[in-house]
Design a protein around this motif. Sequence first.
Motif, mmCIF file in Angstrom:
data_model
loop_
_atom_site.group_PDB
_atom_site.id
_atom_site.type_symbol
_atom_site.label_atom_id
_atom_site.label_comp_id
_atom_site.label_asym_id
_atom_site.label_seq_id
_atom_site.Cartn_x
_atom_site.Cartn_y
_atom_site.Cartn_z
ATOM 1 N N GLY A 307 0.809 -1.213 0.000
ATOM 2 C CA GLY A 307 0.000 0.000 0.000
ATOM 3 C C GLY A 307 0.841 1.260 0.000
ATOM 4 N N PHE A 310 1.041 1.913 -4.242
ATOM 5 C CA PHE A 310 -0.314 1.865 -4.813
ATOM 6 C C PHE A 310 -1.304 1.851 -3.657
ATOM 7 C CE2 PHE A 310 -4.007 -0.060 -6.904
ATOM 8 C CZ PHE A 310 -4.019 0.636 -8.100
ATOM 9 N N PRO A 311 -2.247 2.787 -3.619
ATOM 10 C CA PRO A 311 -3.156 2.899 -2.468
ATOM 11 C C PRO A 311 -4.044 1.672 -2.302
ATOM 12 C CG PRO A 311 -3.860 4.341 -4.259
ATOM 13 C CD PRO A 311 -2.523 3.817 -4.647
ATOM 14 N N SER A 313 -6.967 1.580 -1.130
ATOM 15 C CA SER A 313 -8.353 1.896 -1.498
ATOM 16 C C SER A 313 -8.640 1.624 -2.971
ATOM 17 C CB SER A 313 -8.661 3.362 -1.178
ATOM 18 O OG SER A 313 -7.752 4.219 -1.859
ATOM 19 N N ASP A 314 -7.592 1.602 -3.799
ATOM 20 C CA ASP A 314 -7.776 1.348 -5.235
ATOM 21 C C ASP A 314 -7.505 -0.102 -5.621
ATOM 22 O OD1 ASP A 314 -8.444 3.975 -5.625
ATOM 23 O OD2 ASP A 314 -6.432 4.597 -6.214
ATOM 24 N N MET A 315 -7.146 -0.941 -4.641
ATOM 25 C CA MET A 315 -6.881 -2.345 -4.923
ATOM 26 C C MET A 315 -8.192 -3.128 -5.056
ATOM 27 S SD MET A 315 -3.718 -3.284 -2.360
ATOM 28 C CE MET A 315 -2.158 -2.418 -2.408
ATOM 29 N N ASN A 316 -8.131 -4.229 -5.811
ATOM 30 C CA ASN A 316 -9.297 -5.106 -5.873
ATOM 31 C C ASN A 316 -9.339 -5.980 -4.621
ATOM 32 O OD1 ASN A 316 -7.474 -7.262 -6.275
ATOM 33 N ND2 ASN A 316 -7.580 -7.040 -8.504
ATOM 34 N N ASN A 317 -10.369 -6.808 -4.516
ATOM 35 C CA ASN A 317 -10.587 -7.580 -3.288
ATOM 36 C C ASN A 317 -9.454 -8.562 -3.004
ATOM 37 O OD1 ASN A 317 -13.034 -6.296 -2.817
ATOM 38 N ND2 ASN A 317 -14.215 -7.804 -3.973
#
Length: 371
Positions: A307, A310-311, A313-317
């Motif tokens: 994280g 790459f944040p 909050s923008d990651m997939n499950n």
Amino acid sequence: MKAFWRSYYSNPWLIAVTFGLPLVLSLMIWWIFSSSVVRELPLDVVDLDQSSLSRMIIRDYDATPTLAVRTIQPNVTIANRALKEGDNYGYIVIPHDFERNVMLGKSPQISGFYNGQFILIAKQINSALMQTDMTIQAKLATIKALSTKQSTWTQAINSAVPIKVQVTALFNIGSNYNQFLVSAILPAIWQMAVIVGMIWAMKNESVRNNNNDLREWFDSQTPQNILSFVGVYFLIGMTLGCVLFYFLFGVLQFPFDASILSFLITMGAMTLACISIGTAIGYGTNNIVKAMSISGAYTAPSFAFLGVTFPVSDMNNVAVFWHSILPASHFVRSQIEQANYGYGLVSSFSHVGILLLFTLPLLLLISRLRK
């Protein structure tokens, strides 16, 4: 505990896995990123205008420290193919009649393309293109002012650039990606070293006891023996962590506003979490080859899921799940909060608590042992 220390010192490979190789790898990572700023990224230019103005613009792009014009391509197809094949990191398209439209007072468009999959490189290219575009726009505005109305050269320049800004990349802390990346990569290396080292330590002890079965060796031990075993590798893991973070905050002088005691407590929770995971993988697979494969698959992509670059909050499950099951993810959060913002242990207790939850597999396995 002395027997475990003697076993550790008698195995050079185990020493290399738990201490030597992580240090060498960390130094290599620092050396790779030691320049602190990105320079000379290859860029292609598609010059469809072939004018003196387009050549001036190409020189402007090539003059930036971040970019280096590799070749001038005849069409977009070739430049795009070079981008897909990795021959360049991006390309610029200067349209037909560019100089003519500028002289007529129009606003022709220069298009830039780059590969956004390389997050750091894409960010640097985007920043360099924007800075260069500001310079080019000032030059074009000057040319338009001179071509559309009576004006002196000085007046045209002052009209185009009323405020002059100088950015010196080497002394711009915001452009230094060394601190940004290395301070996250080293905890990921530390995590991998402790987990993999724990599996090799179990293998070493089982062989020393003439037993190649990891699970059988573990089950044959008393809780006191396992606690001594864990204690030895806890000290080794903590020593490695202290060396790595002294290198970060002591040698490289990265910001450190944390309390040393609270940071060491967080490091201790991280070390125990990794020891627990390594033990659980070794015990569960009961095979050194499978255990190494699983631990490699588990820890190798750690940096991508921390994280940091790459944040979350923008990651997939799937990525969020992987982020949550990595001890380094929670440690790095606490590291950033303590080192950069001066958070105390109480403020970071949630991260420490999560790290301690990772010790449950180890505690469960110990509780099953005979007294």
